[in-house]
Design a protein around this motif. Sequence first.
Motif, mmCIF file in Angstrom:
data_model
loop_
_atom_site.group_PDB
_atom_site.id
_atom_site.type_symbol
_atom_site.label_atom_id
_atom_site.label_comp_id
_atom_site.label_asym_id
_atom_site.label_seq_id
_atom_site.Cartn_x
_atom_site.Cartn_y
_atom_site.Cartn_z
ATOM 1 N N ASN A 3 0.671 -1.199 0.015
ATOM 2 C CA ASN A 3 0.033 0.119 -0.022
ATOM 3 C C ASN A 3 0.879 1.199 0.093
ATOM 4 O O ASN A 3 0.463 2.352 -0.576
ATOM 5 C CB ASN A 3 -0.858 0.134 1.230
ATOM 6 C CG ASN A 3 -2.031 -0.914 1.206
ATOM 7 O OD1 ASN A 3 -3.018 -0.649 0.266
ATOM 8 N ND2 ASN A 3 -2.035 -1.950 1.775
ATOM 9 N N SER A 4 2.070 1.193 0.357
ATOM 10 C CA SER A 4 2.855 2.210 0.713
ATOM 11 C C SER A 4 4.443 1.830 0.192
ATOM 12 O O SER A 4 4.860 0.965 0.926
ATOM 13 C CB SER A 4 2.820 2.916 2.227
ATOM 14 O OG SER A 4 3.612 4.092 2.309
ATOM 15 N N ILE A 5 4.947 2.620 -0.432
ATOM 16 C CA ILE A 5 6.338 2.293 -0.784
ATOM 17 C C ILE A 5 7.287 3.410 -0.562
ATOM 18 O O ILE A 5 6.837 4.558 -0.604
ATOM 19 C CB ILE A 5 6.750 1.997 -2.383
ATOM 20 C CG1 ILE A 5 5.802 0.657 -2.690
ATOM 21 C CG2 ILE A 5 7.893 1.732 -2.675
ATOM 22 C CD1 ILE A 5 5.797 0.365 -4.103
ATOM 23 N N LYS B 118 3.522 4.765 6.941
ATOM 24 C CA LYS B 118 4.570 3.410 7.301
ATOM 25 C C LYS B 118 4.550 2.671 5.982
ATOM 26 O O LYS B 118 3.756 2.959 5.141
ATOM 27 C CB LYS B 118 3.893 2.692 8.574
ATOM 28 C CG LYS B 118 3.948 3.326 9.699
ATOM 29 C CD LYS B 118 4.113 2.205 10.923
ATOM 30 C CE LYS B 118 4.719 2.807 12.136
ATOM 31 N NZ LYS B 118 4.966 1.687 13.205
ATOM 32 N N PHE B 119 5.733 2.061 5.862
ATOM 33 C CA PHE B 119 6.000 1.454 4.679
ATOM 34 C C PHE B 119 5.763 0.097 4.653
ATOM 35 O O PHE B 119 6.341 -0.764 5.475
ATOM 36 C CB PHE B 119 7.274 1.718 3.981
ATOM 37 C CG PHE B 119 7.301 3.380 4.121
ATOM 38 C CD1 PHE B 119 6.692 4.168 3.011
ATOM 39 C CD2 PHE B 119 8.092 4.171 5.272
ATOM 40 C CE1 PHE B 119 6.714 5.388 3.098
ATOM 41 C CE2 PHE B 119 8.083 5.459 4.900
ATOM 42 C CZ PHE B 119 7.686 5.941 3.950
ATOM 43 N N ASP B 120 5.310 -0.715 3.374
ATOM 44 C CA ASP B 120 5.324 -2.134 3.214
ATOM 45 C C ASP B 120 6.763 -2.503 2.502
ATOM 46 O O ASP B 120 6.899 -3.736 2.359
ATOM 47 C CB ASP B 120 4.293 -2.585 2.363
ATOM 48 C CG ASP B 120 2.851 -2.150 3.184
ATOM 49 O OD1 ASP B 120 2.648 -2.636 4.208
ATOM 50 O OD2 ASP B 120 2.072 -1.449 2.596
ATOM 51 N N ASN C 156 5.982 -1.196 8.360
ATOM 52 C CA ASN C 156 4.730 -2.259 8.551
ATOM 53 C C ASN C 156 5.047 -3.489 8.836
ATOM 54 O O ASN C 156 6.167 -3.992 8.422
ATOM 55 C CB ASN C 156 3.687 -2.072 7.446
ATOM 56 C CG ASN C 156 2.859 -0.742 7.525
ATOM 57 O OD1 ASN C 156 2.246 -0.428 8.753
ATOM 58 N ND2 ASN C 156 2.554 -0.411 6.351
ATOM 59 N N PRO C 157 4.430 -4.569 9.721
ATOM 60 C CA PRO C 157 4.601 -5.843 9.777
ATOM 61 C C PRO C 157 4.944 -6.510 8.605
ATOM 62 O O PRO C 157 4.433 -6.221 7.462
ATOM 63 C CB PRO C 157 3.669 -6.426 10.500
ATOM 64 C CG PRO C 157 2.985 -5.281 11.112
ATOM 65 C CD PRO C 157 2.984 -4.207 10.306
ATOM 66 N N LEU D 157 11.324 -8.027 7.227
ATOM 67 C CA LEU D 157 11.224 -7.580 8.890
ATOM 68 C C LEU D 157 10.533 -8.744 9.570
ATOM 69 O O LEU D 157 9.578 -9.437 8.927
ATOM 70 C CB LEU D 157 10.187 -6.524 8.989
ATOM 71 C CG LEU D 157 9.900 -5.970 10.284
ATOM 72 C CD1 LEU D 157 11.221 -5.554 11.028
ATOM 73 C CD2 LEU D 157 8.909 -4.777 10.462
ATOM 74 N N LYS D 158 11.088 -9.453 10.472
ATOM 75 C CA LYS D 158 10.815 -10.675 11.190
ATOM 76 C C LYS D 158 9.448 -10.559 11.770
ATOM 77 O O LYS D 158 8.827 -9.455 12.081
ATOM 78 C CB LYS D 158 11.738 -11.128 11.993
ATOM 79 C CG LYS D 158 12.975 -11.666 11.433
ATOM 80 C CD LYS D 158 14.141 -12.012 12.407
ATOM 81 C CE LYS D 158 15.267 -12.283 11.940
ATOM 82 N NZ LYS D 158 16.524 -12.866 12.880
#
Length: 213
Positions: A59-61, A128-130, A153-154, A211-212
């Motif tokens: 959704n966000s880069i 926040k970024f994916d 983001n997670p 991201l773990k």
Amino acid sequence: MKIIDKSIEAYSIEHSENEPKYLKALAKETWQKVLQPRMLSGAYQGRLLSLISKIVAPNSILEIGTYTGYSSLCLAEGLAKDGILHTIDVNEELVDMQEKHFKNSPYYQNIKTHLGDAQNIIPQIDAKFDLVFIDADKQNYSLYLDLVMPKLNPKAVILSDNVLWDGKVANPQINDEDTLALRAYNEKLITHSQLETVLLPIRDGLSISRLKD
């Protein structure tokens, strides 16, 4: 330095997706008009960036280092509907070229450009970024990583370009500032408690970090 045999590289390119026409036009103009066109991601790596983005479906880069906008458009291909790509660059001389080619793509409304120092801009972006792509000044890679970690983001993915630096990072006799910075950055990625990383030896090296959970 050629990391992969030319014939194998050519075969790999032949059996990978082709770039869209608007990206071919951007690549052509970059090679004709811009100094250091080798900085361009290029069709092969561009298709990899596109595929990774499509898998992540962000959704966000965040892109740190726009250059002429080629990688921006590749990454934008995977954006979720109404997603936004924030891209940062310090070179105001490239703004017109970026704008021109962004307008000629299907993703103009999804791209938000930021002109200035990424160190100052990243904390100011209210998102926040994916997916994050780091491809700017090499000596600040570690700083950029520190700045983006709280904004992930997670299960976010971080892509880092030029991490092999023409193979210099693997040669202990080469110790210029950029090489030392990239060596330290590569160690930081692989030892980071919150990340899992694979370094791919394609083009000038591309690290994929996740991201773990």
